[in-house]
Design a protein around this motif. Structure first.
Motif, short mmCIF file in Angstrom:
data_model
loop_
_atom_site.label_atom_id
_atom_site.label_comp_id
_atom_site.label_asym_id
_atom_site.label_seq_id
_atom_site.Cartn_x
_atom_site.Cartn_y
_atom_site.Cartn_z
N ASP A 63 30.51 75.48 39.45
CA ASP A 63 30.46 74.08 39.86
C ASP A 63 30.09 74.07 41.34
OD1 ASP A 63 31.45 73.07 37.34
OD2 ASP A 63 33.41 73.81 37.95
N LEU A 64 29.12 73.24 41.71
CA LEU A 64 28.64 73.21 43.09
C LEU A 64 29.10 71.93 43.78
CD1 LEU A 64 26.96 74.63 45.26
CD2 LEU A 64 24.98 73.36 44.42
N ILE A 65 29.63 72.11 44.98
CA ILE A 65 30.07 70.99 45.81
C ILE A 65 29.30 71.06 47.12
CG2 ILE A 65 32.01 69.95 47.02
CD1 ILE A 65 33.81 71.39 44.89
N SER A 66 28.56 70.00 47.41
CA SER A 66 27.82 69.92 48.67
C SER A 66 28.61 69.08 49.66
CB SER A 66 26.44 69.28 48.43
OG SER A 66 25.81 68.99 49.66
N ASN A 112 27.23 73.87 36.47
CA ASN A 112 27.91 73.05 35.47
C ASN A 112 28.03 71.61 35.95
OD1 ASN A 112 28.29 75.35 33.85
ND2 ASN A 112 30.22 75.82 34.87
N THR A 113 28.48 71.43 37.19
CA THR A 113 28.59 70.11 37.80
C THR A 113 28.10 70.18 39.23
OG1 THR A 113 30.85 70.47 38.58
CG2 THR A 113 30.61 69.48 36.40
N PHE A 114 27.62 69.05 39.75
CA PHE A 114 27.18 68.94 41.14
C PHE A 114 27.83 67.71 41.74
CE2 PHE A 114 24.34 67.17 44.38
CZ PHE A 114 24.28 68.23 45.27
N GLN A 115 28.57 67.92 42.82
CA GLN A 115 29.21 66.82 43.53
C GLN A 115 28.84 66.89 44.99
OE1 GLN A 115 33.24 68.05 42.39
NE2 GLN A 115 33.48 66.00 41.52
N MET A 160 32.48 81.49 37.03
CA MET A 160 32.59 81.83 38.46
C MET A 160 33.63 80.95 39.14
SD MET A 160 31.10 83.48 41.13
CE MET A 160 31.40 83.35 42.84
N GLY A 161 33.46 79.63 39.13
CA GLY A 161 34.42 78.75 39.79
C GLY A 161 33.73 77.71 40.63
N LYS A 162 34.47 77.18 41.60
CA LYS A 162 33.96 76.14 42.49
C LYS A 162 33.36 76.77 43.73
CE LYS A 162 37.54 72.77 41.48
NZ LYS A 162 38.62 71.99 42.12
#
Length: 124
Positions: A57-60, A19-22, A1-3
């Motif tokens: 990838d999830l960015i909060s 995949n990643t959490f920032q 999917m992407g960011k």
């Protein structure tokens, strides 16, 4: 999917299948109140997203206060939202998930140059 970036209240990344959490912080002031111990609006949104999305990838980027403001809803200011959107552009985010609004007409000028397409999920 992407960011994917969530601009909302704090997000608790525990249990998410991304995949990643920032998490980035752009808010100038953060008040005491309902914090990570409670399920915040941002966390609830991330759980819905997680259930319906794979390989992302999830960015909060918290732009709203966790503590309820007037009317019992999270609150923030337009400059924090602007900084969050600028960070999304810098990070080359593919999809921005936000559920914020303003009743102050002049707020539109602060983010006008950062918006291209607005998709609303609100019922009319």
């Amino acid at each position: 999917m992407g960011k994917i970036a969530i601009l909302d209240t704090d997000v608790c990344g525990e249990g998410l299948h991304c995949n990643t959490f920032q998490q980035y912080h752009v808010r100038k002031s953060i008040s005491e109140g309902a914090g990570m111990g409670a399920v915040s609006h941002g966390t609830a949104c991330s759980m819905i997203l997680d259930r319906n999305t794979t390989d992302y990838d999830l960015i909060s980027i918290p732009v709203l206060d966790n503590a309820p403001g007037e009317g019992g809803k999270p609150w923030g200011n337009i400059e924090d939202l602007r900084q969050g959107l600028l960070l999304c552009r810098e990070l080359e985010v593919d999809l921005v998930c936000l559920s914020v609004g303003s009743t102050i007409l002049s707020d539109a000028a602060a983010i006008y140059d950062l918006t291209c397409i607005l998709i609303s999920g609100a019922r009319r």
